[in-house]
Write an enzyme that holds these catalytic residues in place. Structure first.
Site, PDB file in Angstrom:
ATOM      1  N   GLU A  16      25.314  12.830   7.733  1.00  0.00           N
ATOM      2  CA  GLU A  16      24.726  13.950   7.012  1.00  0.00           C
ATOM      3  C   GLU A  16      23.239  13.666   6.806  1.00  0.00           C
ATOM      4  O   GLU A  16      22.431  14.024   7.624  1.00  0.00           O
ATOM      5  CB  GLU A  16      25.483  14.176   5.699  1.00  0.00           C
ATOM      6  N   GLU A  74      28.337   9.893  -5.426  1.00  0.00           N
ATOM      7  CA  GLU A  74      28.421  11.338  -5.215  1.00  0.00           C
ATOM      8  C   GLU A  74      29.396  11.982  -6.187  1.00  0.00           C
ATOM      9  O   GLU A  74      29.166  13.066  -6.710  1.00  0.00           O
ATOM     10  CB  GLU A  74      28.887  11.609  -3.782  1.00  0.00           C
TER      11      GLU A  74
HETATM   12  C1  BGC Z   1      26.281  17.048   0.405  1.00  0.00           C
HETATM   13  C2  BGC Z   1      25.846  17.446  -0.966  1.00  0.00           C
HETATM   14  C3  BGC Z   1      25.404  18.863  -0.851  1.00  0.00           C
HETATM   15  C4  BGC Z   1      26.667  19.607  -0.576  1.00  0.00           C
HETATM   16  C5  BGC Z   1      26.617  21.071  -0.662  1.00  0.00           C
HETATM   17  C6  BGC Z   1      27.472  17.844   0.758  1.00  0.00           C
HETATM   18  O1  BGC Z   1      28.018  17.562   1.954  1.00  0.00           O
HETATM   19  O2  BGC Z   1      26.461  15.690   0.547  1.00  0.00           O
HETATM   20  O3  BGC Z   1      25.173  16.587  -1.714  1.00  0.00           O
HETATM   21  O4  BGC Z   1      24.596  19.353  -1.828  1.00  0.00           O
HETATM   22  O5  BGC Z   1      27.261  19.202   0.613  1.00  0.00           O
HETATM   23  O6  BGC Z   1      27.325  21.404  -1.713  1.00  0.00           O
END
Ligand code: BGC
Length: 863
Positions: free
Chosen positions: A462, A738
């Site tokens: 990501e 997270e």
């Molecule tokens: C990310 C988040 C992001 C989210 C969207 C995820 O995959 O890691 O931090 O804001 O997607 O809600």
């Protein structure tokens, strides 16, 4: 004997003044003095061409307009300043500081994009290719500048020496709109006679794989290329320009595969010795293709590049369940390993990376489709060989080292921390070690998530510029680091990526992925367009940033107001809502308690209010009135739709009340009081465990403080049971997770797909710690006036925050002995402070520049 001294001026937000892109860079200076209450009455600026402003009667010392003629490309100017105080004091001239522009006009670029021929190209994330050219100096030189960028990521050498110390240059920007180049002073790297430039070019973000669920490759193009222009000025004033073109030659090199996510494979046997030196024989190399490119896209950076910022040694050598060797570096980071190894030619050492261990082995599942695997194949030298991958970074604390030849000496494996080389500007500490660790973890997550742009995470497939994450974290980020320059660049990308009708993509740079092909507007994420520039303005006083972003800010609000339609409630369409609140099941982070329409409508009111204030500051009176009206209307609509007459808010969640209270969405004191009571009750009923996701987390402690429940805010902050801020700390976290429970209480990794151990969003509470625990906040943009309002509690006996403000160092530090409190406040020169003693937090004492000590006796209310 007093002193009054002006530090050398700085330009814009640059700490490195070579190769800037501003024609009229604004100047800032900091006055150092021990004269109590010193305020600037006037200043004089002198430029090295003799231009002088004369005495300007003004208190301004931050981002003051460039006083000379606009700069041309390649122009170097020096400036110095002298200040005069209201008390009649006058400083000497500061020492000179210089600034030099880069290439400001597209016409300055003569370089083509030198692309390795198709014959050498493999599938994306394949080999990094070598490019080189030679040239001869005609005589003694005065100076040389290298202007360089790439489609892909590059490392460049001159005569066998690496130029600069950038990592993953040119970084990731919205390449369709903006490609940053760097300017290097290479005068000292040139040699008499024959010279050579060599570059290693990897796919990087340009051609490599980026994005989740398999991602995409070749997003920006299927040919990597180097764009370089070396400008040599001879002692006699004549010049030569060496540029990337079809005369450059290309070859495979030792890097046989390079991927941002998967890692790098390096076969040292394939390194052509001396390949970036003048006498190397490259007749077997293939000519590069000289491709056209649009020089109008090339922009100078507004902040520092990614660099290696720290080196960590292993703190422990572990043996995994299959007998594997695992090194623990004691800290979760973004970066990579550097090894020193000796062994037979052709032998391959394998390096794997992970953030946590599960049952003693690397936990790789959270990495999803990122292999995070580096391989080094030895040349077989008599001496130890050193390897550090150059075209990848990993998010890790642990590394598994396989196939080490002989016995592994852990001192021969180092972890190299890499991120944007922002200046740390603050410190925080208090008497509670768990809170100090939490704060350290926030800082490390900022470091881990600023590898050139503000990302969600540094480890899995990501690492995208998710807008929501930085939206909630920006106030904390701006306290921890001088990040105005880097964020200004990211915001320029955000504006460039914004659609015609105003939609802000959910991550910037935007890449269209199979599972996310259209940029859809999402509340709290798209609001980054408004909140991030506003936050930087509050923390730096940079009004020009608001001017630059105003179109983006207002078009986002126009668009979401349009989506809300006549009801003024934005309650349709896709939303992330209060993403990842602790009640959302592992497999569905969307399923938070708080109504997504409520979140979206609250943000519409909030952003409209900010745009109204911005319009007012920029002199757009009609807009200011229009957006103020919009904000008022939306507040009213929110109140009617989501709140009852006795102050109950729909969803009845911590986040719902935090939003309603902090964004001023409820009419009537009585109803606000009731809402505050209900929020407090909810927090208590939940046993002071946190109940918020990305949206509510930055607000909840402030909301509780505002409604007089500061004790409950402290109890939330100090909670160690899951979910809470300190639960991860008690589980050994060294970064912010997270999820509240990325690691479950039994030590297993949360089964959800969103399980990173390095996401800064939930660390946004650090801003409350700075402003309310320590008590240091801006009362006016750029800290021209400080708000000192510490609220001791939680059993703390001491807290302290210091900050390098644009005016100089500020500090708030309190110590408590029983009910006796001593407060030390350092107010920078040319600023003032409103000091609210904890014994009387509603009233301010005026403090001027200098060091002040206050004492008071805490009442019951101070906890
Ligand atoms: C990310 C988040 C992001 C989210 C969207 C995820 O995959 O890691 O931090 O804001 O997607 O809600």
């Amino acid at each position: 004997m007093t002193f009054l001294h002006v530090e050398p001026v700085t330009f814009e937000h640059h700490r490195e003044p070579l190769g800037i892109g501003e024609r009229a860079p604004r100047l800032s200076w900091i006055t150092q003095t021990d004269i109590p209450g010193w305020l600037q009455r006037a200043y004089e600026i002198e430029l090295d061409d003799g231009d002088r402003t004369g005495l300007i009667e003004s208190a301004d010392s931050v981002l003051v307009a460039w006083p000379g003629e606009p700069l041309q490309s390649r122009q170097r100017r020096a400036a110095r300043v002298r200040v005069h105080g209201h008390d009649g004091s006058a400083s000497d001239w500061s020492s000179w500081s210089w600034v030099e522009t880069g290439l400001l006009d597209p016409a300055d670029w003569q370089a083509s994009a030198a692309a390795p021929p198709r014959d050498l190209l493999a599938d994306p994330d394949g080999p990094a290719l070598l490019l080189r050219c030679t040239f001869t100096l005609r005589g003694p030189i005065a100076q040389a500048r290298l202007y360089v960028s790439a489609h892909g990521t590059y490392e460049i050498e001159l005569n066998g020496r690496v130029v600069g110390d950038d990592v993953l240059a040119p970084g990731w920007s919205s390449y369709h709109h903006r490609l940053r180049y760097r300017t290097h002073d290479v005068t000292a790297l040139l040699a008499d006679g024959g010279n050579a430039i060599g570059a290693t070019l990897a796919d990087g973000w340009y051609r490599g794989r980026v994005g989740f669920r398999g991602g995409r490759s070749a997003i920006y193009g299927d040919r990597t290329a180097l764009i370089a222009q070396l400008e040599i000025t001879y002692a006699d004033g004549t010049t030569d320009t060496i540029v990337t073109d079809g005369a450059w030659r290309c070859s495979m090199g030792p890097v046989t595969a390079a991927s941002l996510y998967d890692g790098e494979k390096h076969d040292a046997r394939l390194l052509p010795a001396g390949w970036s030196e003048a006498d190397f024989d490259d007749h077997a190399w293939l000519p590069a293709d000289a491709l056209p490119h649009d020089p109008a896209l090339l922009v100078a950076p507004t902040g520092p590049p990614v660099r290696r910022t720290e080196t960590l040694r292993p703190v422990e050598v572990l043996t995994g369940p299959s007998g594997e060797t695992v090194l623990d570096f004691g800290q979760n980071i973004a970066g990579r390993l550097r090894i020193r190894v000796q062994g037979p030619a052709g032998h391959t050492v394998t390096l794997r990376h992970a953030e946590v261990l599960e049952n003693g082995a690397l936990s790789l599942r959270p990495l999803r489709h990122a292999a995070a695997l580096d391989e080094y194949t030895l040349r077989g030298d008599d001496e130890p060989e050193t390897f550090e991958p150059r075209f990848t970074t990993h998010g890790f604390r642990y590394a598994q080292i396989d196939d080490w030849p002989g016995e592994l000496n852990p001192d021969h494996v180092l972890a190299i921390v890499c991120h944007t080389d922002m200046r740390p500007i603050s410190e925080f500490n208090c008497s509670n070690p768990l809170l100090n660790r939490l704060h350290d973890n926030v800082r490390w997550s900022m470091r881990g998530n600023y590898v050139d742009l503000p990302t969600d995470c540094p480890q899995r497939d990501e690492r995208l510029g998710w807008t929501g994450d930085i939206q909630v974290f920006a106030p904390t980020a701006a306290f921890l680091y001088d990040c105005a320059g880097p964020l200004a660049s990211w915001l320029a990308d955000l504006s460039a990526e914004q659609s015609e009708h105003g939609t802000v993509p959910v991550f910037v740079p935007w890449i269209s992925l199979e599972t996310a092909s259209d940029a859809v507007p999402a509340a709290a994420w798209g609001d980054a367009a408004v909140v991030v520039p506003w936050t930087i303005y509050q923390r730096t006083g940079d009004l020009d940033l608001l001017r630059a972003q105003y179109g983006s800010m207002s078009s986002w609000v126009n668009h979401i107001a349009h989506l809300a339609g006549e009801t003024l409630l934005w309650d349709t369409g896709f939303q992330y809502g209060d993403w990842l609140d602790p009640t959302a099941p592992p497999g569905n982070p969307f399923e938070a308690q708080t109504d997504t329409g409520l979140v979206a409508t609250a943000y519409l009111a909030y952003s409209a209010g900010i745009v109204a204030e911005t319009a007012g500051l920029l002199g757009h009176a009609d807009d200011a009135a229009r957006y103020r009206h919009l904000a008022d209307q939306v507040r009213g609509a929110f109140d009617t739709a989501y709140a009852t007459h006795d102050g109950k808010v729909t969803s009845d969640s911590q986040t719902a009340y935090a939003l309603a209270l902090r964004f001023g969405l409820l009419q009537g004191t009585q109803r606000r009081v009731r809402a505050g009571e209900r929020l407090t009750q909810l927090v208590r009923e939940n046993g002071h465990r946190i109940g918020t996701g990305f949206v509510g987390t930055p607000l909840i402690c402030d909301a509780l403080t505002d409604v007089g429940a500061i004790d409950d805010a402290y109890r939330l902050l100090l909670q160690t049971e899951c979910p809470s801020w300190l639960y991860p700390v008690t589980m050994g976290a060294t970064t912010i997770w997270e999820r509240w429970d990325s690691l479950l209480p039994d030590g297993s990794v949360n089964p959800g797909e969103m399980t990173s151990f390095n996401h800064y969003a939930l660390g946004a509470v650090a801003d409350w710690m700075h402003r309310t625990v320590a008590g240091l906040a801006p009362a006016a943009p750029g800290y021209r006036r400080l708000l000192v309002r510490p609220r001791p509690g939680g059993g703390l006996t001491h807290a302290c925050a210091s900050l390098a403000t644009p005016y100089g160092r500020a500090e708030v530090s309190w110590t408590r002995d029983g009910e006796q409190l001593a407060l030390v406040v350092v107010v920078p020169p040319n600023t003032t402070a409103a000091v609210h003693l904890p014994s009387d937090p509603d009233n301010a004492i005026e403090a001027d520049a200098g060091r002040h000590v206050f004492r008071c006796v805490l009442g019951q209310a101070a906890g």
